[in-house]
Every structure is written in structure tokens, then in C-alpha cells.
Motif scaffolding. Structure first.
Motif, PDB file in Angstrom:
ATOM      1  N   THR A   1     -10.451  -7.704  25.271  1.00 33.04           N
ATOM      2  CA  THR A   1     -10.911  -6.845  25.662  1.00 33.04           C
ATOM      3  C   THR A   1     -10.562  -6.087  25.569  1.00 33.04           C
ATOM      4  O   THR A   1     -11.246  -4.482  25.816  1.00 33.04           O
ATOM      5  CB  THR A   1     -12.509  -7.389  26.372  1.00 33.04           C
ATOM      6  OG1 THR A   1     -12.791  -8.295  26.080  1.00 33.04           O
ATOM      7  CG2 THR A   1     -13.045  -6.460  26.317  1.00 33.04           C
TER       8      THR A   1
ATOM      9  N   ASN B   1      -7.072  -2.405  21.224  1.00 29.14           N
ATOM     10  CA  ASN B   1      -8.580  -2.507  20.069  1.00 29.14           C
ATOM     11  C   ASN B   1      -9.645  -1.843  20.243  1.00 29.14           C
ATOM     12  O   ASN B   1     -10.891  -2.069  19.947  1.00 29.14           O
ATOM     13  CB  ASN B   1      -9.160  -4.449  21.217  1.00 29.14           C
ATOM     14  CG  ASN B   1      -8.016  -5.129  20.046  1.00 29.14           C
ATOM     15  OD1 ASN B   1      -7.809  -5.120  19.531  1.00 29.14           O
ATOM     16  ND2 ASN B   1      -7.819  -6.488  21.151  1.00 29.14           N
ATOM     17  N   ARG B   2      -9.451  -0.674  20.961  1.00 28.82           N
ATOM     18  CA  ARG B   2      -9.880   0.337  21.690  1.00 28.82           C
ATOM     19  C   ARG B   2     -10.639   0.871  19.749  1.00 28.82           C
ATOM     20  O   ARG B   2     -12.464   1.256  20.466  1.00 28.82           O
ATOM     21  CB  ARG B   2      -9.394   1.617  22.125  1.00 28.82           C
ATOM     22  CG  ARG B   2     -10.579   2.440  22.482  1.00 28.82           C
ATOM     23  CD  ARG B   2      -9.473   4.067  23.269  1.00 28.82           C
ATOM     24  NE  ARG B   2      -9.410   3.594  24.824  1.00 28.82           N
ATOM     25  CZ  ARG B   2     -10.776   3.413  25.721  1.00 28.82           C
ATOM     26  NH1 ARG B   2     -11.089   2.918  25.450  1.00 28.82           N
ATOM     27  NH2 ARG B   2      -9.978   3.445  26.755  1.00 28.82           N
ATOM     28  N   LYS B   3      -9.745   1.419  19.392  1.00 29.96           N
ATOM     29  CA  LYS B   3     -10.785   2.009  17.656  1.00 29.96           C
ATOM     30  C   LYS B   3     -11.920   0.439  17.389  1.00 29.96           C
ATOM     31  O   LYS B   3     -12.430   1.591  17.014  1.00 29.96           O
ATOM     32  CB  LYS B   3      -9.407   2.364  17.173  1.00 29.96           C
ATOM     33  CG  LYS B   3      -9.797   3.412  16.117  1.00 29.96           C
ATOM     34  CD  LYS B   3      -9.208   3.467  14.992  1.00 29.96           C
ATOM     35  CE  LYS B   3      -7.802   4.297  16.153  1.00 29.96           C
ATOM     36  NZ  LYS B   3      -6.528   4.509  14.333  1.00 29.96           N
ATOM     37  N   ARG B   4     -11.627  -0.733  17.491  1.00 28.09           N
ATOM     38  CA  ARG B   4     -12.237  -1.332  17.068  1.00 28.09           C
ATOM     39  C   ARG B   4     -13.538  -1.385  18.057  1.00 28.09           C
ATOM     40  O   ARG B   4     -14.454  -1.360  16.751  1.00 28.09           O
ATOM     41  CB  ARG B   4     -11.778  -2.913  16.783  1.00 28.09           C
ATOM     42  CG  ARG B   4     -12.129  -3.856  16.490  1.00 28.09           C
ATOM     43  CD  ARG B   4     -12.021  -5.009  16.736  1.00 28.09           C
ATOM     44  NE  ARG B   4     -10.763  -4.633  15.964  1.00 28.09           N
ATOM     45  CZ  ARG B   4      -9.960  -6.150  15.598  1.00 28.09           C
ATOM     46  NH1 ARG B   4     -10.217  -6.832  16.559  1.00 28.09           N
ATOM     47  NH2 ARG B   4      -8.264  -5.763  14.931  1.00 28.09           N
ATOM     48  N   PHE B   5     -13.350  -1.507  19.188  1.00 25.04           N
ATOM     49  CA  PHE B   5     -14.547  -1.595  19.797  1.00 25.04           C
ATOM     50  C   PHE B   5     -15.515   0.033  18.971  1.00 25.04           C
ATOM     51  O   PHE B   5     -16.503  -0.199  19.336  1.00 25.04           O
ATOM     52  CB  PHE B   5     -14.766  -1.992  21.064  1.00 25.04           C
ATOM     53  CG  PHE B   5     -13.601  -3.031  21.475  1.00 25.04           C
ATOM     54  CD1 PHE B   5     -15.084  -4.473  20.180  1.00 25.04           C
ATOM     55  CD2 PHE B   5     -12.699  -3.824  21.974  1.00 25.04           C
ATOM     56  CE1 PHE B   5     -14.116  -5.469  20.725  1.00 25.04           C
ATOM     57  CE2 PHE B   5     -12.754  -4.837  22.064  1.00 25.04           C
ATOM     58  CZ  PHE B   5     -12.517  -6.510  20.957  1.00 25.04           C
ATOM     59  N   ASP B   6     -14.895   1.190  19.717  1.00 25.74           N
ATOM     60  CA  ASP B   6     -15.563   1.939  19.559  1.00 25.74           C
ATOM     61  C   ASP B   6     -16.495   2.158  18.381  1.00 25.74           C
ATOM     62  O   ASP B   6     -17.088   2.627  17.952  1.00 25.74           O
ATOM     63  CB  ASP B   6     -14.565   3.271  19.667  1.00 25.74           C
ATOM     64  CG  ASP B   6     -14.434   3.390  21.611  1.00 25.74           C
ATOM     65  OD1 ASP B   6     -14.706   3.146  22.137  1.00 25.74           O
ATOM     66  OD2 ASP B   6     -13.530   4.385  20.713  1.00 25.74           O
ATOM     67  N   LYS B   7     -15.685   2.191  17.255  1.00 28.27           N
ATOM     68  CA  LYS B   7     -16.352   1.391  15.635  1.00 28.27           C
ATOM     69  C   LYS B   7     -17.655   0.712  16.204  1.00 28.27           C
ATOM     70  O   LYS B   7     -18.574   1.049  15.351  1.00 28.27           O
ATOM     71  CB  LYS B   7     -15.694   1.195  14.602  1.00 28.27           C
ATOM     72  CG  LYS B   7     -16.484   1.636  13.386  1.00 28.27           C
ATOM     73  CD  LYS B   7     -14.807   0.668  12.570  1.00 28.27           C
ATOM     74  CE  LYS B   7     -15.871   0.675  10.900  1.00 28.27           C
ATOM     75  NZ  LYS B   7     -14.627  -0.021   9.850  1.00 28.27           N
TER      76      LYS B   7
ATOM     77  N   LYS C   1     -18.968   0.505  18.238  1.00 27.05           N
ATOM     78  CA  LYS C   1     -20.299   0.676  19.454  1.00 27.05           C
ATOM     79  C   LYS C   1     -21.120   1.764  18.600  1.00 27.05           C
ATOM     80  O   LYS C   1     -22.140   1.795  19.190  1.00 27.05           O
ATOM     81  CB  LYS C   1     -19.806   0.965  20.771  1.00 27.05           C
ATOM     82  CG  LYS C   1     -20.670   1.623  21.837  1.00 27.05           C
ATOM     83  CD  LYS C   1     -19.748   2.169  22.823  1.00 27.05           C
ATOM     84  CE  LYS C   1     -18.826   3.460  22.398  1.00 27.05           C
ATOM     85  NZ  LYS C   1     -18.073   3.723  23.833  1.00 27.05           N
ATOM     86  N   HIS C   2     -20.017   2.340  18.057  1.00 24.99           N
ATOM     87  CA  HIS C   2     -21.389   3.391  17.330  1.00 24.99           C
ATOM     88  C   HIS C   2     -22.075   3.288  16.101  1.00 24.99           C
ATOM     89  O   HIS C   2     -22.553   4.164  15.010  1.00 24.99           O
ATOM     90  CB  HIS C   2     -20.205   4.641  16.699  1.00 24.99           C
ATOM     91  CG  HIS C   2     -19.978   5.373  18.400  1.00 24.99           C
ATOM     92  ND1 HIS C   2     -20.588   6.332  19.163  1.00 24.99           N
ATOM     93  CD2 HIS C   2     -19.310   5.687  18.936  1.00 24.99           C
ATOM     94  CE1 HIS C   2     -19.949   6.698  20.742  1.00 24.99           C
ATOM     95  NE2 HIS C   2     -19.138   6.050  20.244  1.00 24.99           N
ATOM     96  N   SER C   3     -21.333   2.320  15.044  1.00 21.74           N
ATOM     97  CA  SER C   3     -21.820   1.931  13.868  1.00 21.74           C
ATOM     98  C   SER C   3     -23.425   1.427  14.245  1.00 21.74           C
ATOM     99  O   SER C   3     -23.827   1.338  12.937  1.00 21.74           O
ATOM    100  CB  SER C   3     -21.314   0.654  12.861  1.00 21.74           C
ATOM    101  OG  SER C   3     -21.268  -0.563  13.980  1.00 21.74           O
TER     102      SER C   3
END
Length: 57
Positions: free
Chosen positions: A31, A36-42, A44-46
Motif C-alpha cells: 500500500t 504504487n502512489r500513482k495507481r492509487f491516486d488514479k 481515488k479520483h476516477s
């Protein structure tokens, strides 16, 4: 060594705890891994990107 119910219960109580702790540490490392930050931010906003307009019939 005789494998009876008490032996299985003792084994699962002792090693099952270590297994769950290792699994939790693995999930936390995945986590908070920097790549993996970019994947989780995407992710979160998608969800919010599709719901920015009123619902149309």
C-alpha cells in the motif's frame, strides 16, 4: 509424531498468528510503496470523475 486434534490446534495457534502478521505487513508495504502512489491516486479520483454531473434520464 502422532498428528491429533490438539497438535493441529497448537500448530495453527502459534504459526497462524505469524502468518497473519506477515500478511498484514505485506499488505502495508504494498500500500505504501512509492511506485504504487500513482495507481492509487488514479483510483481515488476516477470514481469522482464520472459523477461530476447530475444524473440524466
Amino acid at each position: 509424531m502422532d498428528l491429533d486434534h490438539n497438535a493441529v490446534v497448537a500448530f495453527s495457534k502459534s504459526w497462524g498468528l505469524f502468518y497473519l502478521i506477515a500478511l498484514a505487513i505485506g499488505v502495508l508495504v504494498y500500500t505504501f510503496w512509492p511506485s504504487n502512489r500513482k495507481r492509487f491516486d488514479k483510483a481515488k479520483h476516477s470514481i469522482l470523475d464520472r459523477d461530476d454531473k447530475p444524473w440524466q434520464k
